[in-house]
Design a protein around this motif. Sequence first.
Motif, PDB file in Angstrom:
ATOM      1  N   SER A 229       0.841  -1.201   0.000  1.00  0.00           N
ATOM      2  CA  SER A 229       0.000   0.000   0.000  1.00  0.00           C
ATOM      3  C   SER A 229       0.874   1.248   0.000  1.00  0.00           C
ATOM      4  O   SER A 229       2.069   1.197   0.281  1.00  0.00           O
ATOM      5  CB  SER A 229      -0.908   0.005   1.232  1.00  0.00           C
ATOM      6  N   ASP A 230       0.258   2.381  -0.314  1.00  0.00           N
ATOM      7  CA  ASP A 230       1.017   3.640  -0.332  1.00  0.00           C
ATOM      8  C   ASP A 230       0.785   4.469   0.928  1.00  0.00           C
ATOM      9  O   ASP A 230       1.211   5.626   1.003  1.00  0.00           O
ATOM     10  CB  ASP A 230       0.646   4.458  -1.566  1.00  0.00           C
ATOM     11  N   ARG A 231       0.129   3.892   1.915  1.00  0.00           N
ATOM     12  CA  ARG A 231      -0.138   4.623   3.154  1.00  0.00           C
ATOM     13  C   ARG A 231       1.147   4.736   3.974  1.00  0.00           C
ATOM     14  O   ARG A 231       1.852   3.749   4.186  1.00  0.00           O
ATOM     15  CB  ARG A 231      -1.226   3.923   3.964  1.00  0.00           C
ATOM     16  N   PRO A 232       1.464   5.906   4.492  1.00  0.00           N
ATOM     17  CA  PRO A 232       2.707   6.103   5.252  1.00  0.00           C
ATOM     18  C   PRO A 232       2.616   5.475   6.637  1.00  0.00           C
ATOM     19  O   PRO A 232       1.540   5.078   7.103  1.00  0.00           O
ATOM     20  CB  PRO A 232       2.830   7.627   5.334  1.00  0.00           C
ATOM     21  N   ARG A 247      11.501   3.200   1.501  1.00  0.00           N
ATOM     22  CA  ARG A 247      12.355   2.222   2.161  1.00  0.00           C
ATOM     23  C   ARG A 247      12.364   2.388   3.677  1.00  0.00           C
ATOM     24  O   ARG A 247      12.473   1.408   4.421  1.00  0.00           O
ATOM     25  CB  ARG A 247      13.776   2.339   1.627  1.00  0.00           C
ATOM     26  N   SER A 248      12.277   3.627   4.125  1.00  0.00           N
ATOM     27  CA  SER A 248      12.283   3.851   5.573  1.00  0.00           C
ATOM     28  C   SER A 248      11.039   3.238   6.218  1.00  0.00           C
ATOM     29  O   SER A 248      11.101   2.694   7.323  1.00  0.00           O
ATOM     30  CB  SER A 248      12.363   5.344   5.880  1.00  0.00           C
ATOM     31  N   ARG A 249       9.900   3.313   5.529  1.00  0.00           N
ATOM     32  CA  ARG A 249       8.683   2.687   6.037  1.00  0.00           C
ATOM     33  C   ARG A 249       8.856   1.168   6.082  1.00  0.00           C
ATOM     34  O   ARG A 249       8.482   0.507   7.066  1.00  0.00           O
ATOM     35  CB  ARG A 249       7.492   3.046   5.149  1.00  0.00           C
ATOM     36  N   CYS A 250       9.422   0.591   5.032  1.00  0.00           N
ATOM     37  CA  CYS A 250       9.656  -0.847   4.966  1.00  0.00           C
ATOM     38  C   CYS A 250      10.575  -1.291   6.103  1.00  0.00           C
ATOM     39  O   CYS A 250      10.290  -2.264   6.806  1.00  0.00           O
ATOM     40  CB  CYS A 250      10.254  -1.208   3.619  1.00  0.00           C
TER      41      CYS A 250
END
Length: 669
Positions: A229-232, A247-250
């Motif tokens: 998803s594109d949700r932060p 990448r930081s979210r991942c």
Amino acid sequence: MPPDPAGRPRSAAVTLVASFLLALHAWLALTALVDKSTTTDELAHLTSGYAYWQFDDYRLQPENGNLPQRWAALPLRWQEPVLATDDTAAWARSHVWLIGHRFFYGSGNNTDFMLFSARAMMVVMSTGIGLVVFAWSRRLWGDLAGLFSLGLYALCPNFLAHGPLVTSDATLVLFLLLSIATYWHQSHHLTFRTWLLSGLALGLACVAKFSSALLAPILGLLTLIRLLSDRPLETSFRGSRHTLTGRSRCSGLLLSAVGQMGVAWLVIWAFFGFRFEATSANLPPFSQFYWSWERVLPPDGALRTLLLAGHRWQLFPEAYLQGFAFVLHGSAERSAFLNGEYSNTGWVHFFPYAFLIKTPLSQLLAWGAVVLAAIGLARHKYRAGSLPQWMQSWSYRLAPLMVLFVVYWAVSLTSNLNIGHRHLLPIYPALFIVTGMLARPGATRSLKLVAGILLAGLAMESTLIRPHYLAFFNPIAGGPSQGYRHLVDSSLDWGQDLPGLSRWLENNVDADENVYLTYTGSGYPRYYGIRARELMPTYIFERPREWFELEPGWYCLSATELQQVYSEVRGPWTIARETALHFYRAKVDELTGSTTPAALDELSWALYEYDRLRLARLCHYLRTREPDATIGYSLLIYHLTAEDIRIATQAGLAELADAMEAAVERRGR
């Protein structure tokens, strides 16, 4: 749990109604068991839990969840019942059934109060499930929807049946839901608090029941959905707020998941006293678990390697590893019954069929209404040109429930462990939450009226079966009176109706009449005032067997025994079994009166073989007859004459077949 986009405060009226429904559920569940005997697993669960607290020893029943056993036994710490430890042989081989039988019925303890207080503790878990259902549905659909979902849960006969029992089922459902809800929430709003709560929920699920292993694919799929998803990811630590993307979210999500596994690992160790060894010096010496390591370890493969490595390197407590191995071994093959058929590896259609006949009609209709309402809403969105956005939004919000439902069903359909409808309980709350859409703010008055009618229908179905919730079957199965022809064991007959049988015998049977009983359960008939000769029960707790000829009288059989599910001679009566029956009868007649040790040993074996074959043939005959009375739908009573007994156990196969055909015809009229 998904955040509440509306952010609306809960009104006092909503809180009051929700509290009433939760209290009603607790009262209905607990009071229904006041006149019920110990169900099969409760004896082992409560004995083990008390041993954990009292002796810091984990050799007993490690396969069924340390948390629910400890939780149920918590009131016993103040009652201080006697748990005898002088039977060194039983403790050495971790024989929880012998130890538990003495704990319940041979130590002078107040068994009824022990069981009631333990069940009251389990009601807390069951009520907790209702609270999660209400909160989750309310966040998705609004106040009225939350109350509707809660009503579907609070009045559900299946949760009223299993919620208060001293087993691990309700505890698993609660922490399975909490693990999924907290994980999904922290994957959107990551703080130390949300991270820790998610890790603790995961850890508590791991010590609730080994079925929690399903969280691995469930949480894995939810992580994948988040990454796609594109949700932060919103984070907040020490007052510093950040929005992570790309990448930081991942990295944040994956590091968070690894940390939570670490928290769960510590929770598991905490429940076993941060000690690898399963046993302590407070009890007699230990020789093996109830099922030895050699018996439960896979013969080869990756799982064997992992279990041996875990044991060698002490990665988890010994009892935890043994319990996991026990579950793996036991789930590979287990006797099962469905609609007159028998299997050791189950059927693909077992759980769908169990779901169909054990679910109240009002709930089935409610889920049908949800499908129709969703189709209607999709058509409306399509005409308005907003269908893709609407589907994307709601499929994402419902993702945790959908993943739980799909993964759990996928595993259930391939499971060899087909012993009870209770194993489907985790999917029901997900369905109750989704069904809240019928009462959402945007729903039509007609749809809300349908929801109200269905809830009233559920209340009626629940009231009609009370207090025999465990025996609930809907009209598709012919109702509870026909349940024993479809499913047995924990779906109907878990040994709960000995008090009812005791009263029925006292009111309907003369003192000079013969009474025979074969019963599946861990209850002790004599404790409940039942004086009957026992016909090869599943559990005898090493009591000496009594040999006797069958005579006219009252024959009381629990449904599981009637279907001979756990007998070595279950299924159709064959010519080979008939030959064996006559062979062992002749051997008994030949050896009766012998006095030499060898002859006595041979006589004992011949009596055992003849006894079980005789009972199997008797049950084969009785299954074609309608019972003369039933107790709680789980115990079936037949009055047999001398001629009935002759036909059932001695007559030729042709005469037996004619009698059975006549019984079927009478039943069909």
